[in-house]
Design an enzyme around this catalytic site. Structure first.
Site, PDB file in Angstrom:
ATOM      1  CG  HIS A  62       0.326   6.091  -0.713  1.00  0.00           C
ATOM      2  ND1 HIS A  62      -0.672   6.885  -1.405  1.00  0.00           N
ATOM      3  CD2 HIS A  62      -0.069   5.318   0.209  1.00  0.00           C
ATOM      4  CE1 HIS A  62      -1.589   6.483  -0.477  1.00  0.00           C
ATOM      5  NE2 HIS A  62      -1.352   5.610   0.471  1.00  0.00           N
ATOM      6  CG  HIS A  92      -1.915   1.207   1.330  1.00  0.00           C
ATOM      7  ND1 HIS A  92      -2.984   1.196   1.040  1.00  0.00           N
ATOM      8  CD2 HIS A  92      -1.487   2.618   1.816  1.00  0.00           C
ATOM      9  CE1 HIS A  92      -3.434   2.280   1.279  1.00  0.00           C
ATOM     10  NE2 HIS A  92      -2.858   3.268   1.641  1.00  0.00           N
ATOM     11  CD  GLU A  93       1.700   3.857   3.699  1.00  0.00           C
ATOM     12  OE1 GLU A  93       2.087   4.758   3.259  1.00  0.00           O
ATOM     13  OE2 GLU A  93       0.582   3.338   4.227  1.00  0.00           O
TER      14      GLU A  93
END
Length: 160
Positions: free
Chosen positions: A71, A67-68
């Site tokens: 980003h 998820h990170e």
């Protein structure tokens, strides 16, 4: 797991799933409380909540790392890196990252039992038993106990 092991894991996941190198720092941040991780826009570093690994293990941590990294790589590529952006949603589903982290906060629950019908009622906040009554039969409530447990919407007998 140490910060060095986390750094190597993030670099490996970045190469395996995104086919791009991770060139910044990744470390655990014990000050994070409710989030699984955080991406810093200015420094491009990643912070991860150590509770994710402690409570749920490596598989959940890998989902948070993905998820990170979504980003991270989208921001560096100049594409939509926010949760609302379609680029982010597509890349997250393609890599198998998690949209939300599992609950990390343990909350106190207050248990009440109806004196008439015996319905068990769980509440996050304490209620005034002289003022509030059972939703089923309007009977008086009896306070049972306060317990520190995981509270989710499915634990509630009455859902709105």
């Amino acid at each position: 797991m140490t910060d060095q092991e986390l750094q190597r894991l993030v670099e490996k996941i970045s190469m395996d799933f995104f086919h791009l190198p991770f060139l910044h720092r990744a470390n655990f941040n014990s000050r994070l409380r409710t989030t699984g991780g955080r991406y810093h826009l200015k420094t491009h570093d990643l912070d991860f909540n150590p509770l994710v690994f402690q409570m749920y293990g490596g598989q959940e941590l890998i989902k948070v790392i993905k998820h990170e990294l979504c980003h991270y790589h989208l921001h560096l590529a100049g594409k939509g890196y926010q949760h609302k952006d379609q680029d982010f949603k597509r890349l997250l589903s393609k890599t198998g990252g998690s949209r939300y982290v599992q609950p990390l906060v343990k909350e106190a629950t207050h248990s009440y039992k109806c004196r008439s019908c015996g319905t068990l009622i769980l509440r996050r906040r304490k209620i005034n038993t002289a003022r509030y009554v059972c939703g089923n039969c309007h009977g008086r409530l009896l306070y049972i106990e306060t317990s520190k447990q995981q509270v989710s919407r499915s634990n509630y007998p009455f859902q709105k």
